[in-house]
Design a protein around this motif. Structure first.
Motif, mmCIF file in Angstrom:
data_model
loop_
_atom_site.group_PDB
_atom_site.id
_atom_site.type_symbol
_atom_site.label_atom_id
_atom_site.label_comp_id
_atom_site.label_asym_id
_atom_site.label_seq_id
_atom_site.Cartn_x
_atom_site.Cartn_y
_atom_site.Cartn_z
ATOM 1 N N VAL A 13 0.848 -1.186 0.000
ATOM 2 C CA VAL A 13 0.000 0.000 0.000
ATOM 3 C C VAL A 13 0.892 1.247 0.000
ATOM 4 N N THR A 14 0.477 2.264 -0.652
ATOM 5 C CA THR A 14 1.140 3.549 -0.930
ATOM 6 C C THR A 14 2.251 3.425 -1.968
ATOM 7 N N THR A 15 3.049 2.351 -1.929
ATOM 8 C CA THR A 15 4.093 2.177 -2.939
ATOM 9 C C THR A 15 3.492 1.755 -4.271
ATOM 10 N N ASP A 16 2.569 0.763 -4.245
ATOM 11 C CA ASP A 16 1.979 0.225 -5.467
ATOM 12 C C ASP A 16 0.524 0.637 -5.672
ATOM 13 N N TYR A 17 -0.183 0.908 -4.597
ATOM 14 C CA TYR A 17 -1.615 1.227 -4.694
ATOM 15 C C TYR A 17 -2.066 2.004 -3.458
ATOM 16 N N THR A 18 -3.278 2.576 -3.549
ATOM 17 C CA THR A 18 -3.924 3.185 -2.394
ATOM 18 C C THR A 18 -5.258 2.501 -2.179
ATOM 19 N N LEU A 19 -5.762 2.581 -0.963
ATOM 20 C CA LEU A 19 -7.021 1.947 -0.598
ATOM 21 C C LEU A 19 -7.952 3.007 -0.036
ATOM 22 N N SER A 20 -9.130 3.113 -0.641
ATOM 23 C CA SER A 20 -10.139 4.055 -0.171
ATOM 24 C C SER A 20 -11.489 3.356 -0.168
ATOM 25 N N GLY A 21 -12.021 3.104 1.039
ATOM 26 C CA GLY A 21 -13.286 2.378 1.136
ATOM 27 C C GLY A 21 -13.117 0.968 0.606
ATOM 28 N N SER A 22 -13.864 0.633 -0.454
ATOM 29 C CA SER A 22 -13.760 -0.699 -1.049
ATOM 30 C C SER A 22 -13.129 -0.639 -2.439
ATOM 31 N N THR A 23 -12.310 0.382 -2.689
ATOM 32 C CA THR A 23 -11.658 0.528 -3.987
ATOM 33 C C THR A 23 -10.145 0.554 -3.838
ATOM 34 N N VAL A 24 -9.487 -0.289 -4.614
ATOM 35 C CA VAL A 24 -8.027 -0.303 -4.699
ATOM 36 C C VAL A 24 -7.655 0.483 -5.948
ATOM 37 N N THR A 25 -6.806 1.491 -5.796
ATOM 38 C CA THR A 25 -6.360 2.301 -6.926
ATOM 39 C C THR A 25 -4.863 2.121 -7.095
ATOM 40 N N PHE A 26 -4.459 1.512 -8.210
ATOM 41 C CA PHE A 26 -3.045 1.291 -8.492
ATOM 42 C C PHE A 26 -2.402 2.575 -8.993
ATOM 43 N N ASN A 27 -1.109 2.742 -8.708
ATOM 44 C CA ASN A 27 -0.369 3.899 -9.196
ATOM 45 C C ASN A 27 -0.235 3.859 -10.710
ATOM 46 N N SER A 28 -0.140 2.658 -11.275
ATOM 47 C CA SER A 28 -0.153 2.477 -12.734
ATOM 48 C C SER A 28 -0.990 1.241 -13.036
ATOM 49 N N ALA A 29 -1.638 1.248 -14.190
ATOM 50 C CA ALA A 29 -2.564 0.166 -14.540
ATOM 51 C C ALA A 29 -1.832 -1.173 -14.600
ATOM 52 N N PRO A 30 -2.340 -2.200 -13.918
ATOM 53 C CA PRO A 30 -1.717 -3.526 -13.955
ATOM 54 C C PRO A 30 -1.820 -4.138 -15.353
ATOM 55 N N THR A 31 -0.830 -4.926 -15.693
ATOM 56 C CA THR A 31 -0.851 -5.615 -16.990
ATOM 57 C C THR A 31 -1.219 -7.085 -16.834
ATOM 58 N N THR A 32 -1.442 -7.523 -15.598
ATOM 59 C CA THR A 32 -1.823 -8.908 -15.326
ATOM 60 C C THR A 32 -3.025 -8.924 -14.395
ATOM 61 N N GLN A 33 -3.472 -10.119 -14.048
ATOM 62 C CA GLN A 33 -4.627 -10.256 -13.171
ATOM 63 C C GLN A 33 -4.349 -9.730 -11.769
ATOM 64 N N VAL A 34 -5.414 -9.254 -11.138
ATOM 65 C CA VAL A 34 -5.351 -8.703 -9.786
ATOM 66 C C VAL A 34 -6.086 -9.653 -8.845
ATOM 67 N N LEU A 35 -5.497 -9.913 -7.691
ATOM 68 C CA LEU A 35 -6.132 -10.741 -6.675
ATOM 69 C C LEU A 35 -6.229 -9.902 -5.408
ATOM 70 N N ILE A 36 -7.453 -9.720 -4.903
ATOM 71 C CA ILE A 36 -7.681 -8.945 -3.684
ATOM 72 C C ILE A 36 -8.278 -9.888 -2.649
ATOM 73 N N ILE A 37 -7.631 -9.958 -1.487
ATOM 74 C CA ILE A 37 -8.032 -10.912 -0.457
ATOM 75 C C ILE A 37 -8.220 -10.182 0.873
ATOM 76 N N ARG A 38 -9.194 -10.624 1.639
ATOM 77 C CA ARG A 38 -9.349 -10.137 3.009
ATOM 78 C C ARG A 38 -8.727 -11.168 3.943
ATOM 79 N N ARG A 39 -7.786 -10.745 4.749
ATOM 80 C CA ARG A 39 -7.184 -11.604 5.761
ATOM 81 C C ARG A 39 -7.194 -10.840 7.079
ATOM 82 N N THR A 40 -7.963 -11.308 8.029
ATOM 83 C CA THR A 40 -8.070 -10.672 9.333
ATOM 84 C C THR A 40 -6.898 -11.110 10.201
ATOM 85 N N ASP A 41 -6.341 -10.176 10.950
ATOM 86 C CA ASP A 41 -5.288 -10.519 11.906
ATOM 87 C C ASP A 41 -5.964 -11.160 13.114
#
Length: 145
Positions: free
Chosen positions: A50-78
């Motif tokens: 986070v911050t280096t590659d993307y930002t998180l706002s609410g339920s949206t992940v915003t990448f600094n540059s558009a990915p050229t491959t598939q994206v996997l978003i996972i919820r993992r609770t501590d």
């Protein structure tokens, strides 16, 4: 008591050349969301920062540059930070507290489910180490089918 349909614990949007990806699951905290990009060289998903590659706002992940491959978003609770509810005899039980505890329980159950390979609909999301065991009684691997 209202019964709500649980949402998926992970989302796998296909690459569409955009920088914004929205996930549909409920998160407890921002650091519960992990974002991976598929690495075509290794065949694995690489964890992004986070911050280096993307930002998180609410339920949206915003990448600094558009990915050229598939994206996997996972919820993992501590799990180490989850607290066990302690109800004191004679105290009032608020619906909000019960909702919060049941949501945590639901998330833990979903994440446990997602760590396992389902027997009825098996999908493997990364490399599989059989620890020197082998699969037997399969047809010849002459073709992909």
């Amino acid at each position: 008591m209202a019964i709500e349909t649980p949402t998926a614990a992970y989302a796998l949007p296909a690459n569409n050349g955009t920088t914004n990806y929205t996930f549909s699951f409920t998160k407890t905290e921002d650091d519960d969301v992990l974002v991976y990009l598929f690495n075509t060289s290794t065949g694995n998903y690489d964890l992004k920062t986070v911050t280096t590659d993307y930002t998180l706002s609410g339920s949206t992940v915003t990448f600094n540059s558009a990915p050229t491959t598939q994206v996997l978003i996972i919820r993992r609770t501590d799990f180490n930070t989850l607290q066990i509810p302690n109800f004191i005899a004679g105290s009032a039980i608020r619906g909000q507290d019960l909702d919060s505890y049941f949501t945590q329980l639901l998330q833990v159950s979903q994440e446990f489910r997602d760590l396992k390979v389902d027997k009825l609909n098996p999908e493997v999301w990364s490399d599989l180490d059989m620890n020197s065991n082998r699969i037997e009684e399969l047809a010849s691997a002459d073709t992909d089918t």
